[in-house]
Design a protein around this motif. Structure first.
Motif, mmCIF file in Angstrom:
data_model
loop_
_atom_site.group_PDB
_atom_site.id
_atom_site.type_symbol
_atom_site.label_atom_id
_atom_site.label_comp_id
_atom_site.label_asym_id
_atom_site.label_seq_id
_atom_site.Cartn_x
_atom_site.Cartn_y
_atom_site.Cartn_z
ATOM 1 N N ILE A 165 0.867 -1.181 0.000
ATOM 2 C CA ILE A 165 0.000 0.000 0.000
ATOM 3 C C ILE A 165 0.900 1.226 0.000
ATOM 4 C CG2 ILE A 165 -2.009 -1.094 1.039
ATOM 5 C CD1 ILE A 165 -1.215 0.120 3.718
ATOM 6 N N MET A 166 0.482 2.257 -0.755
ATOM 7 C CA MET A 166 1.351 3.393 -1.022
ATOM 8 C C MET A 166 0.659 4.699 -0.646
ATOM 9 S SD MET A 166 2.447 2.107 -4.841
ATOM 10 C CE MET A 166 3.769 3.289 -5.070
ATOM 11 N N ILE A 167 1.449 5.627 -0.175
ATOM 12 C CA ILE A 167 0.963 6.994 0.027
ATOM 13 C C ILE A 167 1.085 7.705 -1.310
ATOM 14 C CG2 ILE A 167 1.415 9.182 1.196
ATOM 15 C CD1 ILE A 167 2.605 7.495 3.510
ATOM 16 N N LEU A 168 -0.007 8.264 -1.799
ATOM 17 C CA LEU A 168 -0.016 8.866 -3.137
ATOM 18 C C LEU A 168 -0.708 10.233 -3.131
ATOM 19 C CD1 LEU A 168 -1.122 5.675 -5.081
ATOM 20 C CD2 LEU A 168 1.180 6.670 -5.088
ATOM 21 N N ALA A 169 -0.181 11.109 -3.966
ATOM 22 C CA ALA A 169 -0.798 12.431 -4.158
ATOM 23 C C ALA A 169 -0.398 12.929 -5.532
ATOM 24 C CB ALA A 169 -0.339 13.399 -3.073
ATOM 25 N N GLN A 201 -3.201 1.890 9.694
ATOM 26 C CA GLN A 201 -2.103 0.939 9.516
ATOM 27 C C GLN A 201 -0.826 1.675 9.139
ATOM 28 O OE1 GLN A 201 -2.891 -1.982 6.456
ATOM 29 N NE2 GLN A 201 -0.890 -2.952 6.657
ATOM 30 N N MET A 202 -0.950 2.649 8.228
ATOM 31 C CA MET A 202 0.222 3.400 7.786
ATOM 32 C C MET A 202 0.775 4.262 8.914
ATOM 33 S SD MET A 202 2.260 3.889 5.231
ATOM 34 C CE MET A 202 1.374 3.347 3.746
ATOM 35 N N ALA A 203 -0.106 4.927 9.669
ATOM 36 C CA ALA A 203 0.337 5.786 10.761
ATOM 37 C C ALA A 203 1.040 4.973 11.840
ATOM 38 C CB ALA A 203 -0.864 6.527 11.354
ATOM 39 N N GLU A 204 0.525 3.786 12.121
ATOM 40 C CA GLU A 204 1.155 2.922 13.120
ATOM 41 C C GLU A 204 2.538 2.468 12.652
ATOM 42 O OE1 GLU A 204 0.344 -1.344 15.428
ATOM 43 O OE2 GLU A 204 -1.253 -0.411 14.233
ATOM 44 N N ALA A 213 -5.624 9.940 12.093
ATOM 45 C CA ALA A 213 -5.846 8.989 11.000
ATOM 46 C C ALA A 213 -7.312 8.773 10.695
ATOM 47 C CB ALA A 213 -5.188 7.653 11.331
ATOM 48 N N GLU A 214 -8.198 9.461 11.405
ATOM 49 C CA GLU A 214 -9.637 9.334 11.131
ATOM 50 C C GLU A 214 -10.214 10.605 10.520
ATOM 51 O OE1 GLU A 214 -11.788 7.978 14.507
ATOM 52 O OE2 GLU A 214 -10.762 6.033 14.583
ATOM 53 N N GLU A 263 -3.090 -5.647 4.308
ATOM 54 C CA GLU A 263 -3.472 -6.768 5.160
ATOM 55 C C GLU A 263 -4.360 -7.760 4.414
ATOM 56 O OE1 GLU A 263 -5.342 -4.701 8.366
ATOM 57 O OE2 GLU A 263 -3.484 -4.604 9.543
ATOM 58 N N LYS A 264 -5.033 -7.277 3.378
ATOM 59 C CA LYS A 264 -5.880 -8.132 2.550
ATOM 60 C C LYS A 264 -5.261 -8.245 1.158
ATOM 61 C CE LYS A 264 -10.128 -6.865 4.981
ATOM 62 N NZ LYS A 264 -11.500 -6.308 4.843
#
Length: 296
Positions: A165-169, A201-204, A213-214, A263-264
């Protein structure tokens, strides 16, 4: 062939009558009248010169010769039916019904389906997006793409890929809101897909206790989340498989690399009874090979 064969209709009538020991049920099997069945049996007996049945009031019994003849011809008729079905399948277009999640269908499967058609031109694909309803598989749907943990009951499930999973902008958003390290995410607009799970998940993973994160908008599909990021609305966390095209075209970029895995995963699934069906086998082999080549 020099040997003379008995009439096929008479053989069919005899096989059905011998199986049911009842002319009425044989007539229902063959969609004809009882009289027609009786007539075909008489033709066959005349052809063979023997009696095949004992007719005793309302009871029907095979003669000794009739029982032996039934035992000999039944597997041969089944072989003829099977051979005929094989020819029909080879010379007719097969319909393959596939169900997929909207994001996987839009971002990965649809752009590549033409390659499947080139390889299997006689298989016509019917693609639909639907909920992961196990009850539809084997009925309305032949094979499906599911997203989850792979523990669906009564289904064969093959994991397609373990994706990051990637952080994207978008480049434009990052020019206005520079991000080069995890701490730079503080105060940025976080885009969520379906839930807050991936950002949590990413923040952790990055030990980012200082970001909420919410917070931020939420979209129901990854496609919409990626589009929101593409149009400078914030930063999204997305499965690499689903963002591959936008990454390659440069409309979204990864400001810094992480090694967080989803995770999935996506799975190709089908009911056990479809395992030996050729069209399903072809699709499963094609998609696993295609993904293996794309995400080495």
């Amino acid at each position: 062939m020099n040997k003379k064969l008995p009439p096929l209709n008479a053989l069919k009538a005899f096989e059905s009558a011998a199986r049911h020991l009842n002319f009425t049920k044989a007539a229902d099997d063959l969609f004809v009248t009882q009289a027609a069945v009786s007539h075909q049996i008489k033709l066959l007996e005349d052809f063979l010169g023997v009696s095949l049945f004992h007719r005793r009031n309302r009871l029907l019994e095979l003669t000794e010769i009739g029982a032996q003849y039934f035992e000999d011809i039944q597997p041969l008729l089944e072989q003829i039916a099977s051979a005929t079905e094989k020819v029909k399948l080879k010379n007719s277009r097969q319909i393959l019904s596939i169900s997929t999640t909207p994001s996987f269908g839009m971002h990965w499967l649809v752009p590549r389906l033409n390659e499947f058609h080139k390889k299997y031109p006689d298989i016509e694909v019917r693609l639909t997006t639907a909920s992961q309803d196990e009850g539809l598989l084997g009925k309305d749907i032949d094979v499906a793409i599911y997203y989850g943990s792979g523990n669906w009951q009564n289904l064969e499930a093959i994991e397609l890929v373990q994706a990051r999973i990637m952080i994207l902008a978008s480049p434009e958003y990052l020019r206005e809101n520079p991000i080069s390290k995890p701490e730079d995410l503080e105060g940025k607009n976080l885009i969520h897909v379906c839930s807050h799970t991936k950002w949590k998940q990413m923040a952790e993973h990055l030990n980012l206790n200082h970001i909420d994160a919410e917070s931020g908008p939420m979209y129901s599909t990854t496609s919409m989340g990626i589009q929101a990021a593409k149009h400078r609305q914030g930063v999204v966390v997305a499965n690499r498989m689903l963002a591959q095209d936008e990454i390659e075209e440069g409309s979204v970029i990864e400001p810094f690399v992480t090694d967080v895995y989803d995770e999935k995963a996506f799975y190709v699934v089908y009911p056990p009874q479809m395992k030996e069906v050729a069209k399903v086998q072809h699709f499963v082999e094609w998609i696993t090979h295609e993904i293996e080549g794309s995400y080495k």
